[in-house]
Design a protein around this motif. Structure first.
Motif, mmCIF file in Angstrom:
data_model
loop_
_atom_site.group_PDB
_atom_site.id
_atom_site.type_symbol
_atom_site.label_atom_id
_atom_site.label_comp_id
_atom_site.label_asym_id
_atom_site.label_seq_id
_atom_site.Cartn_x
_atom_site.Cartn_y
_atom_site.Cartn_z
ATOM 1 N N HIS A 197 0.816 -1.216 0.000
ATOM 2 C CA HIS A 197 0.000 0.000 0.000
ATOM 3 C C HIS A 197 0.855 1.274 0.000
ATOM 4 O O HIS A 197 0.400 2.324 -0.418
ATOM 5 N N ASP A 204 -7.746 -1.898 -1.960
ATOM 6 C CA ASP A 204 -8.626 -2.905 -1.368
ATOM 7 C C ASP A 204 -10.035 -2.483 -1.742
ATOM 8 O O ASP A 204 -10.398 -1.322 -1.533
ATOM 9 N N GLU A 250 -6.147 -12.902 -0.530
ATOM 10 C CA GLU A 250 -6.883 -11.635 -0.339
ATOM 11 C C GLU A 250 -7.670 -11.327 -1.612
ATOM 12 O O GLU A 250 -7.131 -10.764 -2.554
ATOM 13 N N TRP A 252 -9.735 -9.167 -2.144
ATOM 14 C CA TRP A 252 -10.049 -7.729 -2.265
ATOM 15 C C TRP A 252 -8.864 -6.853 -2.656
ATOM 16 O O TRP A 252 -9.022 -5.668 -2.915
ATOM 17 N N HIS A 253 -7.676 -7.420 -2.666
ATOM 18 C CA HIS A 253 -6.465 -6.591 -2.857
ATOM 19 C C HIS A 253 -5.953 -6.701 -4.306
ATOM 20 O O HIS A 253 -5.557 -7.763 -4.752
HETATM 21 ZN ZN LIG Z 1 -4.569 -4.446 0.652
#
Ligand SMILES: [Zn+2]
Length: 284
Positions: A197, A204, A250, A252-253
């Motif tokens: 990030h 996300d 993940e 969402w990432h």
């Molecule tokens: Zn993330």
């Protein structure tokens, strides 16, 4: 009679020269002993001749890793050792040599300086993101194009997190360590400097209804699976690649890497970590 003798002499000469030749050859062969390095390369099927991301300095590590991971193809042994996976996470780390490039790699072996703040950070629009979110301009432009395309087909996407500063990650990580302990925190959160990030190139997301941790169960996730690469985004931590990325799945990432890299990664079903050691490391 004279002719016959001549023929016999010639024949004897020929036969003996062939005989000497054969014996010399035998001698050459039996005297030849390959070097240690050659033997090691043979153990790796001389793959150094077939791939250009083979690194001589890693030869002993390749051999050791191959012995421990017999099920792996030799190419995968090379890639994984180049990533650093033969060593525990957060050991043998190095600072990324790149700044402000779409192809910066950050993982559990490569970190960003605590002072690194990407250039051209821009605010995201409240129509598709939580307030206060920022992203690098190129990634933001691609993101908006992607979100508009998804929306027009009936798949909403909302940004829940994007650029996070080093110092923000410090407070986030410390909070996780306080709650769950360092070992557990390390399985789901990046240490400060090691969070993607901080690049300002990842997001996300959720669909505005389902919590982002359940994004996998949304229709928007399915749309992202099929279309994200067209806009230069990749699912950075896939379900079947946790051994390579070092992160749990993940859904969402997503990471912006540009269309060309995203397409290659999608087509070849590899991770960005692998792409980096194959095509970027030591080449710029
Ligand atoms: Zn993330």
């Amino acid at each position: 009679m004279k002719n016959i003798i001549t023929y016999i002499v010639i024949a004897i000469c020929l036969i003996s020269s062939i005989w000497i030749g054969i014996n010399n050859n035998k001698e050459e062969k039996s005297n030849y002993s390959p070097s240690k390095k050659e033997l090691k390369l043979r153990e790796l099927n001389n793959i150094n001749k077939k791939i250009d991301y083979f690194q001589d300095k890693n030869l002993d590590r390749y051999i050791a890793y191959k012995k421990k991971n017999k099920q792996l193809k030799i190419k995968d042994v090379i890639k994984r050792v180049n990533i650093g996976l033969d060593k525990p996470y957060y050991t043998a780390t190095q600072k990324t040599p790149y700044q402000n490039k779409d192809y910066i790699l950050v993982n559990k072996y490569i970190y960003m300086d605590e002072n690194y703040i990407p250039n051209n950070l821009e605010d995201l629009e409240p129509s598709y993101s939580r307030s206060g979110m920022k992203l690098v301009k190129t990634a933001k432009t691609a993101l908006e194009e992607m979100i508009n395309a998804a929306k027009s087909e009936g798949y909403p996407i909302r940004v829940m997190s994007s650029y996070r500063s080093y110092h923000y990650q410090v407070s986030l990580y410390n909070k996780y360590v306080e709650n769950d302990g360092k070992e557990a925190a390390d399985t789901y959160s990046a240490r400060p400097g090691y969070s993607e990030h901080q690049t300002g190139l990842c997001i996300d997301i959720d669909d505005g209804v389902i919590n982002y941790t359940n994004f996998e169960n949304s229709k928007s996730f399915k749309w992202m699976q099929e279309n994200a690469y067209k806009y230069g985004f990749i699912l950075r931590y896939p379900k079947d690649k946790t051994e390579i990325t070092g992160y749990t799945y993940e859904s969402w990432h997503y990471r912006y890497v540009g269309k060309e890299i995203a397409s290659y990664i999608k087509k070849n079903n590899i991770t960005f970590d692998e792409y980096y050691v194959m095509f970027i490391e030591n080449k710029n």
